[in-house]
Design a protein around this motif. Structure first.
Motif, PDB file in Angstrom:
ATOM      1  N   ILE A   1       0.775  -1.318   0.055  1.00  0.00           N
ATOM      2  CA  ILE A   1      -0.089  -0.102  -0.025  1.00  0.00           C
ATOM      3  C   ILE A   1       0.630   1.052   0.044  1.00  0.00           C
ATOM      4  O   ILE A   1       0.420   2.173  -0.685  1.00  0.00           O
ATOM      5  CB  ILE A   1      -0.984  -0.022   1.137  1.00  0.00           C
ATOM      6  CG1 ILE A   1      -1.880  -1.185   0.977  1.00  0.00           C
ATOM      7  CG2 ILE A   1      -1.602   1.436   1.310  1.00  0.00           C
ATOM      8  CD1 ILE A   1      -2.811  -1.274   2.052  1.00  0.00           C
ATOM      9  N   ALA A   2       1.859   1.083   0.964  1.00  0.00           N
ATOM     10  CA  ALA A   2       2.700   2.537   0.937  1.00  0.00           C
ATOM     11  C   ALA A   2       3.549   2.734  -0.341  1.00  0.00           C
ATOM     12  O   ALA A   2       3.460   4.015  -0.819  1.00  0.00           O
ATOM     13  CB  ALA A   2       4.039   2.262   2.073  1.00  0.00           C
TER      14      ALA A   2
ATOM     15  N   LEU B   1      -3.137   2.624   9.792  1.00  0.00           N
ATOM     16  CA  LEU B   1      -3.582   2.533   8.444  1.00  0.00           C
ATOM     17  C   LEU B   1      -4.772   3.706   8.188  1.00  0.00           C
ATOM     18  O   LEU B   1      -4.840   4.475   7.079  1.00  0.00           O
ATOM     19  CB  LEU B   1      -4.120   1.297   7.857  1.00  0.00           C
ATOM     20  CG  LEU B   1      -3.133   0.167   7.721  1.00  0.00           C
ATOM     21  CD1 LEU B   1      -3.757  -1.156   7.707  1.00  0.00           C
ATOM     22  CD2 LEU B   1      -2.224   0.602   6.360  1.00  0.00           C
ATOM     23  N   CYS B   2      -5.661   3.759   9.045  1.00  0.00           N
ATOM     24  CA  CYS B   2      -6.674   4.796   8.758  1.00  0.00           C
ATOM     25  C   CYS B   2      -6.249   6.210   8.913  1.00  0.00           C
ATOM     26  O   CYS B   2      -6.755   6.807   8.270  1.00  0.00           O
ATOM     27  CB  CYS B   2      -7.659   4.645   9.913  1.00  0.00           C
ATOM     28  SG  CYS B   2      -8.955   2.934   9.807  1.00  0.00           S
ATOM     29  N   HIS B   3      -5.417   6.354   9.945  1.00  0.00           N
ATOM     30  CA  HIS B   3      -4.825   7.738  10.001  1.00  0.00           C
ATOM     31  C   HIS B   3      -3.991   8.176   8.825  1.00  0.00           C
ATOM     32  O   HIS B   3      -4.173   9.365   8.324  1.00  0.00           O
ATOM     33  CB  HIS B   3      -3.855   7.662  11.189  1.00  0.00           C
ATOM     34  CG  HIS B   3      -3.153   9.076  11.445  1.00  0.00           C
ATOM     35  ND1 HIS B   3      -3.801  10.102  12.058  1.00  0.00           N
ATOM     36  CD2 HIS B   3      -1.806   9.501  11.237  1.00  0.00           C
ATOM     37  CE1 HIS B   3      -3.066  11.020  11.942  1.00  0.00           C
ATOM     38  NE2 HIS B   3      -1.844  10.787  11.424  1.00  0.00           N
ATOM     39  N   ALA B   4      -3.165   7.276   8.265  1.00  0.00           N
ATOM     40  CA  ALA B   4      -2.453   7.567   7.084  1.00  0.00           C
ATOM     41  C   ALA B   4      -3.111   7.609   5.768  1.00  0.00           C
ATOM     42  O   ALA B   4      -2.913   8.552   4.979  1.00  0.00           O
ATOM     43  CB  ALA B   4      -1.192   6.545   6.922  1.00  0.00           C
TER      44      ALA B   4
ATOM     45  N   VAL C   1      -9.246   3.404   3.197  1.00  0.00           N
ATOM     46  CA  VAL C   1      -9.197   2.162   4.142  1.00  0.00           C
ATOM     47  C   VAL C   1     -10.700   2.077   4.399  1.00  0.00           C
ATOM     48  O   VAL C   1     -11.296   2.993   5.296  1.00  0.00           O
ATOM     49  CB  VAL C   1      -8.368   2.285   5.136  1.00  0.00           C
ATOM     50  CG1 VAL C   1      -8.451   0.915   6.032  1.00  0.00           C
ATOM     51  CG2 VAL C   1      -6.860   2.416   4.687  1.00  0.00           C
ATOM     52  N   THR C   2     -11.194   0.728   4.310  1.00  0.00           N
ATOM     53  CA  THR C   2     -12.530   0.354   5.008  1.00  0.00           C
ATOM     54  C   THR C   2     -12.400  -0.753   6.031  1.00  0.00           C
ATOM     55  O   THR C   2     -11.715  -1.884   5.483  1.00  0.00           O
ATOM     56  CB  THR C   2     -13.544  -0.070   3.792  1.00  0.00           C
ATOM     57  OG1 THR C   2     -13.607   0.692   2.889  1.00  0.00           O
ATOM     58  CG2 THR C   2     -14.818  -0.726   4.328  1.00  0.00           C
TER      59      THR C   2
END
Length: 320
Positions: free
Chosen positions: A132-133, A160-163, A168-169
Motif C-alpha cells: 500500500i505504501a 492505516l486509517c490515520h495515514a 481504508v474500509t
C-alpha cells in the motif's frame, strides 16, 4: 527463470531489538544486526524464514519499510491451535535474543496495474502494508478492505486509517459481519489488480468471486497449504548434475527421497507454502500441489516445489 528458493539466499543472525503488542494476540518483532550493519534489501510482499526455537522455522511477511535498512519487522499472531511457532514467539522470545533468519524471499510480488484492490483478513494485513505504501507513493488508485474478528484484534488498523483516510474500509466481524465480497468483487473491474491475504476461507471466497475476472487479476498469499488430493503414485527422478536416478514411492515426497539419498537441498515449511525448495524441472510433467505457483507457472512445467508436488509422468529430470 528466477527460483524463489535459489541457493545463495542470505542467511544471518539478527537480534530481537524490540517486541511489542500491536493488537490483541499480535506482537511485532523488530530485528536488527548485532553489529548495527544494514539488513538485507527487500521488496513489498517478501517474507523471511525465522528460527523461533530449535527445530521451529516459521515464515513471516515483512511489514516494515523497505527503505529502512536498519531493521526488519514482522508481526506474529498467537495461534493456540498451531504447531508451536507462534507460542514460542509470544511466550519465549525476549528482547536481546539472537534469531537465525533466511531470505528475504518474495512469492507475492507487487505487479504494475492501473488500480489496486487490497483485501486483508486478520494477520493477512502484514504483507499488504508495504504494498500500500508503494502504491500510494506511486500515486496509483487503490483501496483497502480490511476484515477481522474485532477492532482490537486488527493489527495496524489505527495507523492505516490515520495515514490513508477513506481509502481504508475497516470491517470488524463483530460489528459488520463477514466482508461483503459480492458487492466488492462480483463485477470485474478492468485494469484492477486484486491482492488478498488472510485465512483459507477468505482466500477461497475471493478466488470464487474473481473466477470471471481477467486472467492474472487476482494475487493471493496463503498461510496454510492447499488440500492434498490424496492419490500418490510411484515415479522416478533423475538428477541432472550427477545422472543419479531415484525412485519416489507413494509413501515419500521428492524432498524426503532426496534427503534419504544424501542429496542436500534447501527446505523450510515442507507444506508448499514458502517456496524455499523450488526446483527447476528439465523434463517430465510435474503434478503441482503447492500453494504458490500461478496457473501460468504451473502450465510451463519448468519448476516445482519438491516438498509436496509429485509427477504426472513416470520420470522427472530435476536441475539438481
Amino acid at each position: 527463470m528466477t527460483l524463489r528458493g535459489a541457493p545463495g539466499e542470505t542467511e544471518m543472525e539478527l537480534s530481537l531489538a524490540r517486541k511489542e503488542t500491536v493488537a490483541e494476540g499480535v506482537v511485532r518483532l523488530t530485528l536488527r544486526r548485532p553489529d548495527s550493519g544494514p539488513v538485507p534489501s527487500w521488496e513489498p510482499g517478501a517474507h523471511i524464514d525465522v528460527t523461533v526455537a530449535p527445530g521451529l522455522v516459521r515464515q513471516y511477511s515483512l511489514c516494515g519499510d523497505p527503505a529502512d535498512r536498519s531493521a526488519l519487522q514482522v508481526a506474529v499472531l498467537r495461534e493456540p491451535a498451531g504447531r508451536g511457532g507462534s507460542r514460542a514467539v509470544h511466550d519465549d522470545l525476549a528482547e536481546g535474543d539472537v534469531l537465525p533468519i533466511r531470505g528475504p524471499r518474495n512469492n507475492f510480488r507487487l505487479r504494475p496495474a492501473g488500480r489496486y484492490l487490497f483485501v486483508a483478513g486478520g494477520i493477512g494485513i502484514t504483507p499488504l502494508i508495504p504494498m500500500i505504501a508503494a502504491v500510494q507513493a506511486g500515486e496509483a488508485d487503490w483501496r483497502l478492505v480490511y476484515g477481522g474478528r474485532s477492532r482490537d484484534s486488527m493489527a495496524f488498523r489505527t495507523e492505516l486509517c490515520h495515514a490513508y483516510g477513506d481509502r481504508v474500509t475497516v470491517c470488524p466481524q463483530d460489528e459488520t459481519g463477514l466482508l461483503d465480497l459480492d458487492s466488492l468483487l462480483t463485477e470485474p473491474l478492468p485494469g484492477t489488480a486484486v491482492y488478498c491475504c488472510g485465512p483459507a476461507a477468505l482466500l477461497a471466497a475471493v478466488e470464487a468471486r474473481c473466477a470471471a475476472w481477467p486472467a492474472g487479476s487476482l494475487h493471493v498469499e496463503r498461510f496454510t497449504p492447499v488440500q492434498d488430493p490424496g492419490l500418490r503414485t510411484t515415479f522416478e527422478i533423475s538428477l541432472a548434475s550427477s545422472g543419479r536416478t531415484l525412485t519416489v514411492t507413494s509413501e515419500h515426497s521428492i524432498l524426503e527421497t532426496l534427503e534419504e539419498a544424501g542429496v542436500a537441498v534447501l527446505s523450510s515449511c515442507r507444506e508448499g507454502t514458502c517456496g524455499t525448495c523450488e526446483t527447476a524441472v528439465l523434463a517430465g510433467e510435474p503434478e503441482h500441489r503447492d500453494s504458490l505457483l500461478t496457473e501460468e507457472e504451473r502450465a510451463a512445467c519448468d519448476t516445482m516445489m519438491i516438498c509436496v508436488s509429485r509427477s504426472r509422468s513416470s520420470r522427472l529430470v530435476l536441475d539438481l
